[in-house]
Design a protein around this motif. Structure first.
Motif, PDB file in Angstrom:
ATOM      1  N   TRP A   1     -29.246   4.690  -4.051  1.00  0.00           N
ATOM      2  CA  TRP A   1     -28.531   4.282  -5.252  1.00  0.00           C
ATOM      3  C   TRP A   1     -29.160   5.027  -6.428  1.00  0.00           C
ATOM      4  O   TRP A   1     -30.224   5.622  -6.307  1.00  0.00           O
ATOM      5  CB  TRP A   1     -28.606   2.769  -5.472  1.00  0.00           C
ATOM      6  CG  TRP A   1     -29.987   2.249  -5.733  1.00  0.00           C
ATOM      7  CD1 TRP A   1     -30.675   2.218  -6.907  1.00  0.00           C
ATOM      8  CD2 TRP A   1     -30.890   1.683  -4.761  1.00  0.00           C
ATOM      9  NE1 TRP A   1     -31.938   1.687  -6.742  1.00  0.00           N
ATOM     10  CE2 TRP A   1     -32.090   1.352  -5.444  1.00  0.00           C
ATOM     11  CE3 TRP A   1     -30.796   1.434  -3.393  1.00  0.00           C
ATOM     12  CZ2 TRP A   1     -33.178   0.769  -4.792  1.00  0.00           C
ATOM     13  CZ3 TRP A   1     -31.882   0.864  -2.759  1.00  0.00           C
ATOM     14  CH2 TRP A   1     -33.057   0.536  -3.445  1.00  0.00           C
TER      15      TRP A   1
ATOM     16  N   ARG B   1     -38.571   0.146  -2.919  1.00  0.00           N
ATOM     17  CA  ARG B   1     -37.709  -0.148  -4.057  1.00  0.00           C
ATOM     18  C   ARG B   1     -36.570  -1.059  -3.620  1.00  0.00           C
ATOM     19  O   ARG B   1     -36.089  -0.967  -2.490  1.00  0.00           O
ATOM     20  CB  ARG B   1     -37.100   1.150  -4.627  1.00  0.00           C
ATOM     21  CG  ARG B   1     -38.121   2.172  -5.088  1.00  0.00           C
ATOM     22  CD  ARG B   1     -38.775   1.776  -6.390  1.00  0.00           C
ATOM     23  NE  ARG B   1     -39.685   2.798  -6.874  1.00  0.00           N
ATOM     24  CZ  ARG B   1     -40.987   2.823  -6.608  1.00  0.00           C
ATOM     25  NH1 ARG B   1     -41.528   1.872  -5.859  1.00  0.00           N
ATOM     26  NH2 ARG B   1     -41.755   3.786  -7.080  1.00  0.00           N
TER      27      ARG B   1
ATOM     28  N   ARG C   1     -36.320  -2.576 -15.248  1.00  0.00           N
ATOM     29  CA  ARG C   1     -36.756  -1.538 -14.310  1.00  0.00           C
ATOM     30  C   ARG C   1     -38.256  -1.683 -14.081  1.00  0.00           C
ATOM     31  O   ARG C   1     -39.055  -1.353 -14.926  1.00  0.00           O
ATOM     32  CB  ARG C   1     -36.426  -0.138 -14.861  1.00  0.00           C
ATOM     33  CG  ARG C   1     -36.801   1.010 -13.928  1.00  0.00           C
ATOM     34  CD  ARG C   1     -36.331   2.332 -14.532  1.00  0.00           C
ATOM     35  NE  ARG C   1     -36.678   3.469 -13.681  1.00  0.00           N
ATOM     36  CZ  ARG C   1     -37.808   4.167 -13.777  1.00  0.00           C
ATOM     37  NH1 ARG C   1     -38.704   3.837 -14.701  1.00  0.00           N
ATOM     38  NH2 ARG C   1     -38.039   5.179 -12.973  1.00  0.00           N
ATOM     39  N   HIS C   2     -38.591  -2.276 -12.950  1.00  0.00           N
ATOM     40  CA  HIS C   2     -39.984  -2.384 -12.505  1.00  0.00           C
ATOM     41  C   HIS C   2     -40.799  -3.349 -13.361  1.00  0.00           C
ATOM     42  O   HIS C   2     -42.012  -3.172 -13.506  1.00  0.00           O
ATOM     43  CB  HIS C   2     -40.661  -1.005 -12.469  1.00  0.00           C
ATOM     44  CG  HIS C   2     -39.943   0.011 -11.654  1.00  0.00           C
ATOM     45  ND1 HIS C   2     -40.325   1.337 -11.622  1.00  0.00           N
ATOM     46  CD2 HIS C   2     -38.865  -0.084 -10.831  1.00  0.00           C
ATOM     47  CE1 HIS C   2     -39.504   2.017 -10.821  1.00  0.00           C
ATOM     48  NE2 HIS C   2     -38.613   1.163 -10.336  1.00  0.00           N
TER      49      HIS C   2
ATOM     50  N   TYR D   1     -30.212   4.112 -10.101  1.00  0.00           N
ATOM     51  CA  TYR D   1     -30.356   3.074 -11.122  1.00  0.00           C
ATOM     52  C   TYR D   1     -30.036   3.612 -12.507  1.00  0.00           C
ATOM     53  O   TYR D   1     -29.368   2.947 -13.303  1.00  0.00           O
ATOM     54  CB  TYR D   1     -31.774   2.503 -11.096  1.00  0.00           C
ATOM     55  CG  TYR D   1     -32.019   1.474 -12.176  1.00  0.00           C
ATOM     56  CD1 TYR D   1     -31.626   0.157 -12.021  1.00  0.00           C
ATOM     57  CD2 TYR D   1     -32.633   1.835 -13.382  1.00  0.00           C
ATOM     58  CE1 TYR D   1     -31.841  -0.792 -13.021  1.00  0.00           C
ATOM     59  CE2 TYR D   1     -32.854   0.902 -14.377  1.00  0.00           C
ATOM     60  CZ  TYR D   1     -32.452  -0.409 -14.193  1.00  0.00           C
ATOM     61  OH  TYR D   1     -32.650  -1.331 -15.193  1.00  0.00           O
TER      62      TYR D   1
ATOM     63  N   LEU E   1     -32.864  -3.128  -5.346  1.00  0.00           N
ATOM     64  CA  LEU E   1     -31.910  -3.246  -6.453  1.00  0.00           C
ATOM     65  C   LEU E   1     -31.176  -4.567  -6.340  1.00  0.00           C
ATOM     66  O   LEU E   1     -30.697  -4.937  -5.260  1.00  0.00           O
ATOM     67  CB  LEU E   1     -30.910  -2.091  -6.395  1.00  0.00           C
ATOM     68  CG  LEU E   1     -29.793  -2.082  -7.449  1.00  0.00           C
ATOM     69  CD1 LEU E   1     -30.341  -1.596  -8.785  1.00  0.00           C
ATOM     70  CD2 LEU E   1     -28.638  -1.186  -7.000  1.00  0.00           C
TER      71      LEU E   1
ATOM     72  N   GLU F   1     -32.063  -2.210  -0.632  1.00  0.00           N
ATOM     73  CA  GLU F   1     -33.500  -2.044  -0.454  1.00  0.00           C
ATOM     74  C   GLU F   1     -33.759  -0.738   0.281  1.00  0.00           C
ATOM     75  O   GLU F   1     -32.990  -0.346   1.163  1.00  0.00           O
ATOM     76  CB  GLU F   1     -34.089  -3.213   0.333  1.00  0.00           C
ATOM     77  CG  GLU F   1     -35.603  -3.288   0.335  1.00  0.00           C
ATOM     78  CD  GLU F   1     -36.118  -4.659   0.755  1.00  0.00           C
ATOM     79  OE1 GLU F   1     -37.205  -5.044   0.306  1.00  0.00           O
ATOM     80  OE2 GLU F   1     -35.407  -5.358   1.524  1.00  0.00           O
TER      81      GLU F   1
ATOM     82  N   THR G   1     -31.377  -4.976 -12.189  1.00  0.00           N
ATOM     83  CA  THR G   1     -32.805  -4.734 -12.039  1.00  0.00           C
ATOM     84  C   THR G   1     -33.112  -3.892 -10.811  1.00  0.00           C
ATOM     85  O   THR G   1     -32.531  -4.101  -9.743  1.00  0.00           O
ATOM     86  CB  THR G   1     -33.606  -6.049 -11.978  1.00  0.00           C
ATOM     87  OG1 THR G   1     -35.000  -5.738 -11.873  1.00  0.00           O
ATOM     88  CG2 THR G   1     -33.208  -6.927 -10.804  1.00  0.00           C
ATOM     89  N   GLN G   2     -34.015  -2.936 -10.995  1.00  0.00           N
ATOM     90  CA  GLN G   2     -34.639  -2.236  -9.880  1.00  0.00           C
ATOM     91  C   GLN G   2     -36.112  -2.625  -9.881  1.00  0.00           C
ATOM     92  O   GLN G   2     -36.778  -2.539 -10.914  1.00  0.00           O
ATOM     93  CB  GLN G   2     -34.509  -0.722 -10.007  1.00  0.00           C
ATOM     94  CG  GLN G   2     -35.239   0.043  -8.892  1.00  0.00           C
ATOM     95  CD  GLN G   2     -35.028   1.536  -8.966  1.00  0.00           C
ATOM     96  OE1 GLN G   2     -33.970   2.042  -8.633  1.00  0.00           O
ATOM     97  NE2 GLN G   2     -36.045   2.260  -9.425  1.00  0.00           N
TER      98      GLN G   2
END
Length: 250
Positions: free
Chosen positions: A34, A241, A119-120, A36, A243, A186, A140-141
């Protein structure tokens, strides 16, 4: 360059914010399936009120601007706050300093935003739901708890203290807060540290990776890792990671 020189150079390298460009070419990361940044840019382009949680030095958010609506950013790491303000305030963004120990309290009124980006950064799903407008979106990632576990093992350190943080855990919290999860992804993309200096610099930027890590006290482990990386052409790792996209019901 020998290991001691690489380590000393990494210990003296200046950086600010979450600008990992200082590691360009020395820590690689494969792409998840993906994008982000593209998803965030598309969402920002139609939003009236945007919040970027944990903006760091504002490096990522700045790439999404200008935006048609009002944009606010939070940052809880004190050294990053002035960096973010220098970068983002000229672009019309309000930067709000928050308490790193209180992500269950966001200093905003109910239903203020129609888009919350993260993000993170850690988050309290109930607070995200509270500040979202009906119909608003949370995008959100996250960095999962399995991120770079090979690095912890190589240095003889404890496992990542956030080892249980994964897609199921995050999506479950978001759903419990009353948001409807619309996307969940994921991935474990491959990566590589090219030299021990990159390892030291990364751990300076992300000290939470190995709890209690001290390069001075563990110099022997770094020297052994340098020898291993020289023989193997680096240290192979896996990133983690995931999402989550969710919507607040109307």
């Amino acid at each position: 360059m020998d290991g001691d020189e690489l380590i000393e150079r990494a210990l003296s390298t200046d950086f600010e914010g979450w600008d990992f460009s200082v590691l360009s070419g020395r820590l690689t990361e494969g792409d998840p399936d993906w994008d982000y940044e593209t998803s965030a840019a598309e969402a920002v382009a139609t939003a009236e009120a945007v919040l970027d949680m944990g903006t760091g030095g504002g490096e990522f958010l700045a790439r999404l601007l200008p935006a048609p609506g009002r944009v606010t950013a939070t940052e809880s790491y004190p050294p990053n706050v002035p960096v973010a303000r220098r970068r983002l305030e000229p672009l019309g963004v309000e930067v709000v300093a928050t308490d790193a120990d209180r992500d269950d309290v966001l200093p905003f009124e109910d239903a203020r935003f129609d888009l919350v980006l993260n993000r993170h950064e850690s988050f309290d799903a109930r607070e995200v739901a509270r500040i979202l407008r009906p119909g608003g979106v949370f995008l959100t990632q996250q960095v999962g708890g399995g991120d770079l576990s090979e690095l912890n093992a190589a240095l003889g350190g404890p496992a990542n203290p956030y080892g249980d943080w994964n897609l199921d855990a995050a999506a479950g919290l978001v759903a419990e807060a009353g948001l409807t999860v619309t996307t969940r992804r994921e991935a474990f993309p491959p990566g590589r540290f090219t030299d021990v200096g990159a390892v030291v610099l990364y751990l300076r930027m992300a000290p939470w990776q190995i709890d209690g890590w001290d390069p001075a006290a563990h110099r022997d482990r770094l020297s052994a890792l340098h020898d291993r990386m020289t023989a193997d052409g680096g240290l192979a790792v896996r990133h983690h990671r995931f999402l989550v996209v969710a919507r607040k019901p109307d």
